[in-house]
Design an enzyme around this catalytic site. Sequence first.
Site, short mmCIF file in Angstrom:
data_model
loop_
_atom_site.label_atom_id
_atom_site.label_comp_id
_atom_site.label_asym_id
_atom_site.label_seq_id
_atom_site.Cartn_x
_atom_site.Cartn_y
_atom_site.Cartn_z
N ASP A 1 5.28 1.93 -3.82
CA ASP A 1 5.38 1.21 -5.02
C ASP A 1 5.39 -0.41 -4.58
O ASP A 1 6.15 -0.55 -3.50
CB ASP A 1 6.61 1.62 -5.53
CG ASP A 1 6.52 2.99 -6.33
OD1 ASP A 1 5.55 3.45 -6.67
OD2 ASP A 1 7.64 3.50 -6.51
N ASP B 1 1.16 5.22 -10.87
CA ASP B 1 2.11 5.27 -12.09
C ASP B 1 1.67 4.49 -13.51
O ASP B 1 1.64 5.04 -14.52
CB ASP B 1 3.35 4.47 -11.63
CG ASP B 1 4.24 5.01 -10.59
OD1 ASP B 1 3.78 6.24 -10.04
OD2 ASP B 1 4.75 4.28 -9.65
#
Length: 180
Positions: free
Chosen positions: A128, A142
């Site tokens: 991330d 995401d």
Amino acid sequence: MTAPPPAARPRRTAHALVLALSVYALDQVTKVLAVAHLEPGVRRPLLGEVLQLHLIRNPGAAFSFATGATWVFTAVALAVVVAVLVLARRLRSTGWAAALGFLLAGAAGNLTDRLLRQPGFARGHVVDFLELPSWPVFNVADASICCAAVLIAVMTLRGVGLDGSREQRGARAAGEGSRA
């Protein structure tokens, strides 16, 4: 002029797969760049305070939920990929093609991390690197899953089926009343 029956509409499977492959490639390329150029835990402004780059490795789900159950998320992502590929064969709706394309890209993007990244097969941590104010760090996969969720909600609320058919509002209301 009336809309053609669902069987007469062209299939949208290719649309879903092209979108999925494009977003999946973007996800994988941005993760490679993030790992190569960002220092873990160090924030770098991209758009001032609005969007920052912040590399972390997430063993859990969204918001770092259930960090000890990485293998569960691996299995769920694999099931989603298989389900979308099966459903994609029936697509005759452009909206559903976009929704399932985004869902496939997001699930496959994070599944790739879980399968191929450290600490090991089916236990890998997701990369991330995008951070908005007061929001958890996320990635392109995401964001793709979130786009899919919005499109799925819109298509469902509009009563549009995978085959492009529309549910009659009166029929839906009558069906709900008879179940009460």
